[in-house]
Design a protein around this motif. Structure first.
Motif, PDB file in Angstrom:
ATOM      1  N   ILE A   1       0.858  -1.176   0.000  1.00 18.50           N
ATOM      2  CA  ILE A   1       0.000   0.000   0.000  1.00 18.50           C
ATOM      3  C   ILE A   1       0.895   1.227   0.000  1.00 18.50           C
ATOM      4  O   ILE A   1       1.781   1.364   0.841  1.00 18.50           O
ATOM      5  N   ARG A   2       0.650   2.124  -0.971  1.00 12.56           N
ATOM      6  CA  ARG A   2       1.423   3.355  -1.036  1.00 12.56           C
ATOM      7  C   ARG A   2       0.471   4.530  -1.140  1.00 12.56           C
ATOM      8  O   ARG A   2      -0.700   4.372  -1.458  1.00 12.56           O
ATOM      9  N   LEU A   3       0.979   5.730  -0.854  1.00 16.31           N
ATOM     10  CA  LEU A   3       0.174   6.940  -0.931  1.00 16.31           C
ATOM     11  C   LEU A   3       0.543   7.720  -2.181  1.00 16.31           C
ATOM     12  O   LEU A   3       1.718   7.914  -2.476  1.00 16.31           O
ATOM     13  N   GLN A   4      -0.456   8.151  -2.902  1.00 21.82           N
ATOM     14  CA  GLN A   4      -0.252   8.980  -4.079  1.00 21.82           C
ATOM     15  C   GLN A   4      -1.026  10.277  -3.861  1.00 21.82           C
ATOM     16  O   GLN A   4      -2.172  10.260  -3.419  1.00 21.82           O
ATOM     17  N   SER A   5      -0.402  11.402  -4.162  1.00 24.10           N
ATOM     18  CA  SER A   5      -1.074  12.674  -3.926  1.00 24.10           C
ATOM     19  C   SER A   5      -1.579  13.271  -5.237  1.00 24.10           C
ATOM     20  O   SER A   5      -0.975  13.106  -6.295  1.00 24.10           O
ATOM     21  N   PHE A   6      -2.701  13.950  -5.145  1.00 16.47           N
ATOM     22  CA  PHE A   6      -3.318  14.629  -6.280  1.00 16.47           C
ATOM     23  C   PHE A   6      -3.642  16.034  -5.808  1.00 16.47           C
ATOM     24  O   PHE A   6      -4.415  16.215  -4.869  1.00 16.47           O
ATOM     25  N   GLU A   7      -3.030  17.034  -6.430  1.00 10.21           N
ATOM     26  CA  GLU A   7      -3.216  18.416  -6.002  1.00 10.21           C
ATOM     27  C   GLU A   7      -3.922  19.187  -7.102  1.00 10.21           C
ATOM     28  O   GLU A   7      -3.558  19.083  -8.272  1.00 10.21           O
ATOM     29  N   GLY A   8      -4.929  19.971  -6.730  1.00 12.02           N
ATOM     30  CA  GLY A   8      -5.655  20.738  -7.723  1.00 12.02           C
ATOM     31  C   GLY A   8      -6.663  21.681  -7.096  1.00 12.02           C
ATOM     32  O   GLY A   8      -6.819  21.757  -5.877  1.00 12.02           O
ATOM     33  N   VAL A   9      -7.366  22.396  -7.959  1.00 10.65           N
ATOM     34  CA  VAL A   9      -8.378  23.368  -7.549  1.00 10.65           C
ATOM     35  C   VAL A   9      -9.719  22.662  -7.439  1.00 10.65           C
ATOM     36  O   VAL A   9     -10.081  21.860  -8.306  1.00 10.65           O
ATOM     37  N   VAL A  10     -10.467  22.972  -6.397  1.00  6.13           N
ATOM     38  CA  VAL A  10     -11.807  22.407  -6.240  1.00  6.13           C
ATOM     39  C   VAL A  10     -12.740  23.141  -7.196  1.00  6.13           C
ATOM     40  O   VAL A  10     -12.938  24.343  -7.079  1.00  6.13           O
ATOM     41  N   ILE A  11     -13.273  22.414  -8.180  1.00  6.09           N
ATOM     42  CA  ILE A  11     -14.161  23.001  -9.178  1.00  6.09           C
ATOM     43  C   ILE A  11     -15.613  22.924  -8.723  1.00  6.09           C
ATOM     44  O   ILE A  11     -16.372  23.870  -8.898  1.00  6.09           O
ATOM     45  N   SER A  12     -16.003  21.810  -8.152  1.00  5.72           N
ATOM     46  CA  SER A  12     -17.385  21.664  -7.706  1.00  5.72           C
ATOM     47  C   SER A  12     -17.427  20.817  -6.449  1.00  5.72           C
ATOM     48  O   SER A  12     -16.519  20.037  -6.172  1.00  5.72           O
ATOM     49  N   LYS A  13     -18.512  20.996  -5.727  1.00  5.82           N
ATOM     50  CA  LYS A  13     -18.714  20.242  -4.498  1.00  5.82           C
ATOM     51  C   LYS A  13     -20.191  19.926  -4.399  1.00  5.82           C
ATOM     52  O   LYS A  13     -21.033  20.800  -4.587  1.00  5.82           O
ATOM     53  N   LYS A  14     -20.517  18.657  -4.163  1.00  9.36           N
ATOM     54  CA  LYS A  14     -21.907  18.229  -4.027  1.00  9.36           C
ATOM     55  C   LYS A  14     -22.082  17.610  -2.649  1.00  9.36           C
ATOM     56  O   LYS A  14     -21.393  16.661  -2.306  1.00  9.36           O
ATOM     57  N   ASN A  15     -22.992  18.154  -1.871  1.00 11.24           N
ATOM     58  CA  ASN A  15     -23.244  17.668  -0.517  1.00 11.24           C
ATOM     59  C   ASN A  15     -24.531  16.869  -0.495  1.00 11.24           C
ATOM     60  O   ASN A  15     -25.611  17.415  -0.587  1.00 11.24           O
ATOM     61  N   LYS A  16     -24.396  15.546  -0.401  1.00 10.98           N
ATOM     62  CA  LYS A  16     -25.558  14.664  -0.322  1.00 10.98           C
ATOM     63  C   LYS A  16     -25.327  13.601   0.739  1.00 10.98           C
ATOM     64  O   LYS A  16     -25.457  12.413   0.483  1.00 10.98           O
ATOM     65  N   GLY A  17     -24.925  14.017   1.920  1.00 13.47           N
ATOM     66  CA  GLY A  17     -24.712  13.071   3.007  1.00 13.47           C
ATOM     67  C   GLY A  17     -23.535  12.158   2.738  1.00 13.47           C
ATOM     68  O   GLY A  17     -22.430  12.611   2.472  1.00 13.47           O
ATOM     69  N   LEU A  18     -23.777  10.875   2.768  1.00 14.48           N
ATOM     70  CA  LEU A  18     -22.720   9.898   2.546  1.00 14.48           C
ATOM     71  C   LEU A  18     -22.261   9.884   1.088  1.00 14.48           C
ATOM     72  O   LEU A  18     -21.131   9.528   0.795  1.00 14.48           O
ATOM     73  N   ASN A  19     -23.108  10.331   0.182  1.00 11.77           N
ATOM     74  CA  ASN A  19     -22.779  10.340  -1.240  1.00 11.77           C
ATOM     75  C   ASN A  19     -22.173  11.658  -1.707  1.00 11.77           C
ATOM     76  O   ASN A  19     -22.139  11.921  -2.902  1.00 11.77           O
ATOM     77  N   SER A  20     -21.682  12.498  -0.812  1.00 10.33           N
ATOM     78  CA  SER A  20     -21.140  13.781  -1.219  1.00 10.33           C
ATOM     79  C   SER A  20     -19.802  13.593  -1.936  1.00 10.33           C
ATOM     80  O   SER A  20     -19.013  12.704  -1.599  1.00 10.33           O
ATOM     81  N   THR A  21     -19.568  14.431  -2.946  1.00 13.59           N
ATOM     82  CA  THR A  21     -18.356  14.349  -3.756  1.00 13.59           C
ATOM     83  C   THR A  21     -17.781  15.737  -3.982  1.00 13.59           C
ATOM     84  O   THR A  21     -18.461  16.746  -3.797  1.00 13.59           O
ATOM     85  N   PHE A  22     -16.510  15.777  -4.390  1.00 15.35           N
ATOM     86  CA  PHE A  22     -15.902  17.014  -4.832  1.00 15.35           C
ATOM     87  C   PHE A  22     -14.997  16.701  -6.025  1.00 15.35           C
ATOM     88  O   PHE A  22     -14.485  15.596  -6.164  1.00 15.35           O
ATOM     89  N   THR A  23     -14.835  17.694  -6.898  1.00 17.63           N
ATOM     90  CA  THR A  23     -14.062  17.527  -8.125  1.00 17.63           C
ATOM     91  C   THR A  23     -12.832  18.406  -8.064  1.00 17.63           C
ATOM     92  O   THR A  23     -12.925  19.599  -7.783  1.00 17.63           O
ATOM     93  N   LEU A  24     -11.667  17.817  -8.328  1.00 17.23           N
ATOM     94  CA  LEU A  24     -10.411  18.554  -8.383  1.00 17.23           C
ATOM     95  C   LEU A  24      -9.927  18.628  -9.821  1.00 17.23           C
ATOM     96  O   LEU A  24     -10.084  17.677 -10.582  1.00 17.23           O
ATOM     97  N   ARG A  25      -9.327  19.758 -10.180  1.00 16.38           N
ATOM     98  CA  ARG A  25      -8.778  19.937 -11.519  1.00 16.38           C
ATOM     99  C   ARG A  25      -7.358  20.442 -11.400  1.00 16.38           C
ATOM    100  O   ARG A  25      -7.059  21.338 -10.614  1.00 16.38           O
ATOM    101  N   ARG A  26      -6.483  19.861 -12.188  1.00 13.18           N
ATOM    102  CA  ARG A  26      -5.109  20.331 -12.268  1.00 13.18           C
ATOM    103  C   ARG A  26      -4.643  20.260 -13.709  1.00 13.18           C
ATOM    104  O   ARG A  26      -5.249  19.578 -14.550  1.00 13.18           O
ATOM    105  N   ILE A  27      -3.564  20.954 -13.997  1.00 11.41           N
ATOM    106  CA  ILE A  27      -2.993  20.942 -15.333  1.00 11.41           C
ATOM    107  C   ILE A  27      -1.644  20.248 -15.251  1.00 11.41           C
ATOM    108  O   ILE A  27      -0.772  20.662 -14.491  1.00 11.41           O
ATOM    109  N   SER A  28      -1.476  19.172 -16.010  1.00 13.12           N
ATOM    110  CA  SER A  28      -0.196  18.478 -16.053  1.00 13.12           C
ATOM    111  C   SER A  28       0.182  18.251 -17.510  1.00 13.12           C
ATOM    112  O   SER A  28      -0.625  17.744 -18.295  1.00 13.12           O
ATOM    113  N   TYR A  29       1.386  18.675 -17.857  1.00 12.22           N
ATOM    114  CA  TYR A  29       1.893  18.571 -19.229  1.00 12.22           C
ATOM    115  C   TYR A  29       0.937  19.245 -20.221  1.00 12.22           C
ATOM    116  O   TYR A  29       0.614  18.708 -21.271  1.00 12.22           O
ATOM    117  N   ASN A  30       0.461  20.434 -19.851  1.00  8.53           N
ATOM    118  CA  ASN A  30      -0.449  21.249 -20.671  1.00  8.53           C
ATOM    119  C   ASN A  30      -1.753  20.542 -21.016  1.00  8.53           C
ATOM    120  O   ASN A  30      -2.383  20.840 -22.012  1.00  8.53           O
TER     121      ASN A  30
END
Length: 117
Positions: A39-68
């Motif tokens: 088991i290893r850790l991988q990081s993903f860094e980006g701007v939060v574009i959207s956030k949906k709050n639906k209790g246990l089903n809540s999600t958020f979307t991250l966006r980043r630019i890599s290699y244009n």
């Protein structure tokens, strides 16, 4: 109307600590990845574009630019594969969904910064 046992199940899963963040924040999400019994850790860094709050089903979307190329990833907020969420920067936006950032270059953003504390 939800059943009582569903409400109790959701509350037991939601008890995990998640820091407060909103749209426009720059986050680093550390994800657990299993490879050949390791088991290893991988990081993903980006701007939060959207956030949906639906209790246990809540999600958020991250966006980043890599290699244009723009890369977006949707994370379930209470997923067990997320080990840590780190807040890097706080930016102020007046909109709740930042889908217009898909057409812009990273240097073109006019952003107001917010103090963390």
């Amino acid at each position: 109307m939800k059943k009582k046992f569903l409400i109790k199940f959701e509350k037991s899963k939601i008890n995990r600590y998640i820091p407060y963040f909103s749209v426009g924040y720059i986050l680093e999400v550390q994800i657990k990845i299993e490879e050949n019994e390791n088991i290893r850790l991988q990081s993903f860094e980006g701007v939060v574009i959207s956030k949906k709050n639906k209790g246990l089903n809540s999600t958020f979307t991250l966006r980043r630019i890599s290699y244009n190329e723009g890369v977006e990833r949707v994370f379930p907020t209470y997923s067990p594969i997320i080990s840590k969420i780190i807040i890097k920067k706080c930016n102020l936006f007046k909109k709740s969904k930042l889908y217009y950032l898909r057409n812009r270059i990273k240097k073109n953003l006019n952003v107001k910064k917010k103090n963390l504390y």
